[in-house]
Enzyme design. Structure first.
Site, PDB file in Angstrom:
ATOM      1  N   GLY A  18       0.776  -1.224   0.000  1.00 20.78           N
ATOM      2  CA  GLY A  18       0.000   0.000   0.000  1.00 20.78           C
ATOM      3  C   GLY A  18       0.810   1.278   0.000  1.00 20.78           C
ATOM      4  N   SER A  19       0.337   2.259   0.786  1.00 21.59           N
ATOM      5  CA  SER A  19       0.858   3.626   0.721  1.00 21.59           C
ATOM      6  C   SER A  19       2.288   3.776   1.207  1.00 21.59           C
ATOM      7  CB  SER A  19      -0.057   4.546   1.528  1.00 21.59           C
ATOM      8  OG  SER A  19      -1.348   4.598   0.949  1.00 21.59           O
ATOM      9  N   THR A  20       2.876   2.740   1.771  1.00 21.83           N
ATOM     10  CA  THR A  20       4.297   2.840   2.125  1.00 21.83           C
ATOM     11  C   THR A  20       5.147   3.108   0.883  1.00 21.83           C
ATOM     12  OG1 THR A  20       4.535   0.425   1.959  1.00 21.83           O
ATOM     13  CG2 THR A  20       4.074   1.349   4.144  1.00 21.83           C
ATOM     14  N   PHE A  21       4.646   2.727  -0.315  1.00 24.68           N
ATOM     15  CA  PHE A  21       5.387   2.937  -1.560  1.00 24.68           C
ATOM     16  C   PHE A  21       5.400   4.403  -1.980  1.00 24.68           C
ATOM     17  CE2 PHE A  21       6.186  -1.381  -2.016  1.00 24.68           C
ATOM     18  CZ  PHE A  21       6.851  -1.661  -3.204  1.00 24.68           C
ATOM     19  N   LYS A  22       4.521   5.207  -1.418  1.00 25.78           N
ATOM     20  CA  LYS A  22       4.467   6.614  -1.815  1.00 25.78           C
ATOM     21  C   LYS A  22       5.770   7.328  -1.489  1.00 25.78           C
ATOM     22  CE  LYS A  22      -0.555   6.808  -1.364  1.00 25.78           C
ATOM     23  NZ  LYS A  22      -1.714   7.236  -0.564  1.00 25.78           N
TER      24      LYS A  22
END
Length: 592
Positions: A312-316
């Site tokens: 999820g948003s950890t890749f942002k």
């Protein structure tokens, strides 16, 4: 050979006519025959001596050449290649970074039977079944009275069981010495250690071989007779490992998660201080095979190393770091966040309406899918792929675990712009928690890539992935995520945590995603101003039920667990809290 007559007729007749004595002719011929015989024997003896001398010369030359080769070669332990060679049962100990034993050997015995020497097979079968309840009395009796000459009873027994077998008094029941692998801490670090079992066995010895984890990955090194008493020193800290396991298990139980994993890593050189995967097992009694059902549901499955998930948003953070590093954006650059963002039949939305624009900083703090997607579109497909590959997110982690080598990330086959968009916020790409921990450490430690390792003494990595300035900006942005963003519950007093949350819907087996099942993740570093440690916590299907409605997002599930891990582990790691003055008069706070 022509044999000369002793009394040739022609010479005898001629000698009689001349008055010579014929006996003289016979004596002369006999002497000549003896002389010829002696000459033949001498020649044969000389030939044999010459042949024997050549044999000795060749032998001495061979030995000399072999000695010269050995004298000029490096010393090495001899390895037996033939069957029936002596079994080497020794295996090196494994310790944590502080010398505390994680795995060692324990002297024990096996028990076997020679049925032809049993006095009372029925009594022996009955007593053995009583001592070892897992044995069947009737089957033992059939085997004792059958044609077999040798039979294993138990390959590993306790001293009490040995005494009980001796009390049977049967000469056909014999014992063989054994060394068994002992894990004195039970389940602690089970997925790291893996386990060992018997390989080749004889009545007087059995070799110990690794079957999983680091025991298998470094099996040759652990079995090397040249190690002597030198243990294998891991990077794990036993106290930290125990604290992380305790907190993670409690969080998993309170949040009703089906599984959980945590990786705590030195952000400068990749040394892993703690690696936990739950549910786990006891390596002293390791299950012999995987249970039925999904492999990921089995206690033997290492979620940290084997499991690949959409995080999820950890890749942002990766999209923002690349945009800043390539100077496509600055922290204050305004990004269009009007939604939905459409690409063909796909529509990208945010969790809530954040207004028409957000700065790059706020795109990460508020976790905007649309804002991150627009940054990724500026970067482009090829540059995004190249950056993620440099972070090690496209290949298995080269860790000293056999399980890690099988965890190949799942990436789009045909990388198009829609994949560039979705990957930027962690959708459509699956990596392991180990991948994520290493990548976060690399972009936040000053920009130098680290490679995870479980062996103490790793050197700091040298390959630069982002500039030191970009790394500083990202630490400051992710610190804001903790102080005023989605990870506020990770703000542990005194330790300045920086990190990012990620909540990803779990994919269905037949396509699509579940509406009520998520993978909740927190990834971060501490202290934020000078990162010493990177931490990743992942919960599988957590549900927080303290309020009127169930909450599944990482801010309510993974983040509180990560905060408690930092609160427990940081003091053990020697990090003193940064105590700030409260401003009260007459009180002075001293930092030790």
């Amino acid at each position: 050979m022509t044999r000369i007559p002793l009394r040739p007729l022609a010479r005898i007749l001629a000698a009689r006519q001349t008055g010579e004595n014929p006996d003289e002719i016979e004596r002369d011929n006999l002497a000549a025959r003896h002389e010829a015989g002696r000459d033949g024997l001498r020649e044969r003896a000389e030939g044999r001596l010459l042949a024997l001398g050549l044999v000795f010369l060749v032998a001495f030359l061979t030995v000399g050449v072999k000695m010269a080769v050995l004298a000029t070669s490096d010393p090495a332990e001899p390895k037996a290649a033939a069957s029936g060679t002596q079994i080497v049962a020794s295996r090196a100990d494994i310790t944590d970074r502080n010398g505390r034993i994680l795995a060692t050997n324990l002297s024990t015995h096996s028990v076997y039977a020679q049925p032809q020497h049993l006095v009372s097979p029925d009594v022996a079968a009955r007593e053995l079944a009583r001592i070892f309840p897992s044995l069947d009395e009737e089957r033992l009796y059939r085997q004792f009275t059958g044609p077999r000459k040798f039979l294993w009873i138990k390959r590993r027994i306790s001293p009490e069981q040995q005494d009980a077998v001796q009390d049977i008094g049967e000469p056909g029941l014999l014992f063989g010495p054994r060394e068994m692998r002992l894990y004195p801490n039970g389940r602690l670090a089970a997925h790291v250690l893996g386990g060992a079992s018997f390989g080749r066995e004889g009545v007087s010895a059995a070799e110990l071989v690794g079957v999983a984890g680091i025991e298998k990955a470094l099996d040759d090194e652990l079995r090397d007779p040249g190690r002597g008493d030198v243990p294998l020193i891991l990077s794990l800290d036993l106290t930290v490992q125990a604290a992380v396991e305790h907190v993670l298990e409690g969080g998993m139980r309170v949040l009703n998660a089906k599984g959980a994993t945590a990786v705590l890593m030195d952000a400068r050189n990749g040394e892993i201080l703690s690696l936990v995967s739950l549910p786990d097992f006891d390596p002293n009694d390791r299950p012999s095979h995987a249970a039925a059902g999904k492999p990921s549901d089995n206690p033997l499955f290492n979620r940290a190393a084997q499991g690949v998930y959409e995080l999820g948003s950890t890749f942002k953070a990766f999209a923002a770091a690349q945009g800043l590093d390539e100077q496509l954006v600055a922290r204050e650059t305004l990004i269009d966040t009007r939604g939905p963002l459409r690409w063909g039949r796909h529509a990208i939305n945010d969790f809530r309406n954040y207004g028409p624009t957000l700065s790059v900083e706020d795109v990460i703090v508020k976790s905007s899918n649309i804002g991150t997607a627009r940054i990724a579109m500026m970067i482009g497909e090829e540059r995004q792929k190249e950056f993620l590959e440099r972070l090690g997110l496209f290949s298995p982690v080269p860790l000293e675990l056999v399980e890690a080598r099988t965890a190949r990330p799942l990436v789009p086959r045909n990388w198009s712009e829609i994949h560039t968009i979705t990957v930027s916020y962690g959708h459509g790409i699956s990596v392991s928690p180990l991948h994520l921990a290493a990548a976060y450490a690399s972009i936040l430690n000053g920009g130098m890539k680290v490679v995870p390792t479980l062996v103490k003494g790793a050197e700091p990595a040298g390959e630069r992935v982002v500039s030191a300035e970009t790394s500083r900006h990202m630490r400051e942005i992710l610190r804001l995520v903790v102080t005023r963003g989605t990870a506020r519950q990770a703000d542990v007093a005194g330790y300045h945590v920086a990190g990012k949350t990620g909540t990803a819907d779990k994919p269905r087996a037949r396509g699509g995603y579940h509406d009520d099942k998520v993978i909740a993740t927190f990834a971060g570093v501490f202290p934020a101003n000078d990162p010493r440690y990177a931490l990743v916590v992942v919960l599988d299907e957590p549900v927080e039920t303290s309020g009127p409605d169930p909450r599944r997002t990482a801010g309510w599930t993974a983040v509180p667990v990560a905060a408690e891990i930092i609160r427990r582990a940081a003091p053990v790691l020697g990090l003193a809290p940064d105590i700030e003055s409260s401003g009260r008069q007459g009180v002075t706070l001293v930092q030790f």
